[in-house]
Motif scaffolding. Structure first.
Motif, PDB file in Angstrom:
ATOM      1  N   TRP A   1       0.815  -1.231   0.000  1.00  0.00           N
ATOM      2  CA  TRP A   1       0.000   0.000   0.000  1.00  0.00           C
ATOM      3  C   TRP A   1       0.843   1.273   0.000  1.00  0.00           C
ATOM      4  O   TRP A   1       0.776   2.078   0.939  1.00  0.00           O
TER       5      TRP A   1
ATOM      6  N   ARG B   1      -6.077   5.838   0.474  1.00  0.00           N
ATOM      7  CA  ARG B   1      -6.733   6.226  -0.779  1.00  0.00           C
ATOM      8  C   ARG B   1      -6.642   5.099  -1.812  1.00  0.00           C
ATOM      9  O   ARG B   1      -7.590   4.828  -2.545  1.00  0.00           O
ATOM     10  N   GLU B   2      -5.477   4.458  -1.867  1.00  0.00           N
ATOM     11  CA  GLU B   2      -5.295   3.354  -2.811  1.00  0.00           C
ATOM     12  C   GLU B   2      -6.178   2.176  -2.425  1.00  0.00           C
ATOM     13  O   GLU B   2      -6.770   1.517  -3.293  1.00  0.00           O
TER      14      GLU B   2
ATOM     15  N   ARG C   1       0.438   3.945  -1.568  1.00  0.00           N
ATOM     16  CA  ARG C   1      -0.388   5.162  -1.602  1.00  0.00           C
ATOM     17  C   ARG C   1      -1.451   5.154  -0.508  1.00  0.00           C
ATOM     18  O   ARG C   1      -2.431   5.886  -0.561  1.00  0.00           O
TER      19      ARG C   1
ATOM     20  N   ARG D   1      -9.857   2.949  -3.464  1.00  0.00           N
ATOM     21  CA  ARG D   1     -10.072   2.813  -4.915  1.00  0.00           C
ATOM     22  C   ARG D   1     -10.083   1.343  -5.332  1.00  0.00           C
ATOM     23  O   ARG D   1     -10.928   0.912  -6.121  1.00  0.00           O
TER      24      ARG D   1
END
Length: 207
Positions: A114, A119-120, A116, A123
Motif C-alpha cells: 500500500w 486512498r489506494e 499510496r 479505490r
C-alpha cells in the motif's frame, strides 16, 4: 462556518501566499469573503493533515514556522497502512459493507505494501466490489499488482547496525536530523523515534 471545525488536508502543499493568508485568519479570526467589502469574524477549530515533514520544510524555508506554531496543538502521527494491517478488516467493512472476500483476496490485501495508503485501498476495493457485484471478491477483481502480492520476509538488521548507522550520519551532518532522514530515505519523525530508542542526542554532534 464560525464555531465549527475546518479540516485542511495536505497542509504542507499550501503555496506561500496561501500560508500567509491562513496565518492571518488564525491570528485575527477574520475572513473577507470574495466580493465582500467587510470582514466576517470567525471562531474555528482547525484540524490539519499532511504527509510531509513540516519541520524539514521549515528548515528549507518551504513552510512558515509561525504558521506551524499556530497549528501545532495536539499532534497525532498516523502510521502508514502497511504498518497497521490489523485495521484492514474494519476498513474493508466500511469501504464495502456487506461484501465478502475470498481467502486469496484477503491474503493479497494483507501482503500488498500500500504505497499510496488508504486512498489506494479505497479505490481498489470499490473497483473490486463493482466488478464482483453480488459475488465474493476474488483476486481477479483486484488490480493485478495487488492480486499478485506475496508476503516477503522482513530484512532484519544485525544488532546495533541501525544505531551505528545513525551515529555515523549524525557525525556526518553535525546533528542535523533532517539531513540524516534524507540520507536514510525516511521521514524526520521516524528518525527521531530511532534516536529516542537508541538514546542518541543530536545536540551532542552539533559543533
Amino acid at each position: 462556518s464560525s464555531g465549527g471545525t475546518l479540516f485542511l488536508d495536505e497542509i504542507g502543499d499550501l503555496p506561500a501566499a496561501a500560508q500567509a493568508a491562513l496565518l492571518r485568519v488564525l491570528e485575527e479570526h477574520e475572513v473577507r469573503p470574495v466580493g465582500a467589502t467587510t470582514v466576517t469574524r470567525v471562531d474555528l477549530r482547525v484540524v490539519a493533515a499532511t504527509h510531509r515533514d513540516l519541520a524539514a520544510m521549515i528548515e528549507d524555508e518551504a513552510f512558515r514556522e509561525d504558521l506551524l506554531a499556530r497549528l501545532a496543538g495536539f499532534e497525532l502521527e498516523l502510521p502508514p497502512l502497511a504498518e497497521r494491517r490489523v485495521d484492514l478488516g474494519a476498513m474493508l467493512a466500511e469501504i464495502a459493507p456487506g461484501a465478502t472476500f475470498a481467502a486469496a483476496s484477503i491474503r493479497a490485501l494483507l501482503a500488498y505494501p500500500w504505497p499510496r495508503n488508504v486512498r489506494e485501498l479505497v479505490r481498489a476495493v470499490e473497483r473490486a466490489a463493482a466488478l464482483a457485484g453480488t459475488a465474493e471478491i476474488a483476486p481477479a477483481h483486484l488490480p493485478d499488482e495487488i492480486a499478485t502480492a506475496k508476503f516477503t520476509a522482513p530484512v532484519v538488521a544485525p544488532p546495533d547496525a541501525r544505531r551505528e548507522e545513525l551515529v555515523a550520519l549524525l557525525e556526518k551532518h553535525k546533528g542535523n536530523v533532517s539531513k540524516v532522514a534524507v540520507d536514510l530515505g525516511r521521514v524526520r519523525q521516524q528518525v527521531q523515534r530511532w534516536l529516542k530508542r537508541y538514546g542518541l542526542d543530536p545536540e551532542r554532534y552539533r559543533t
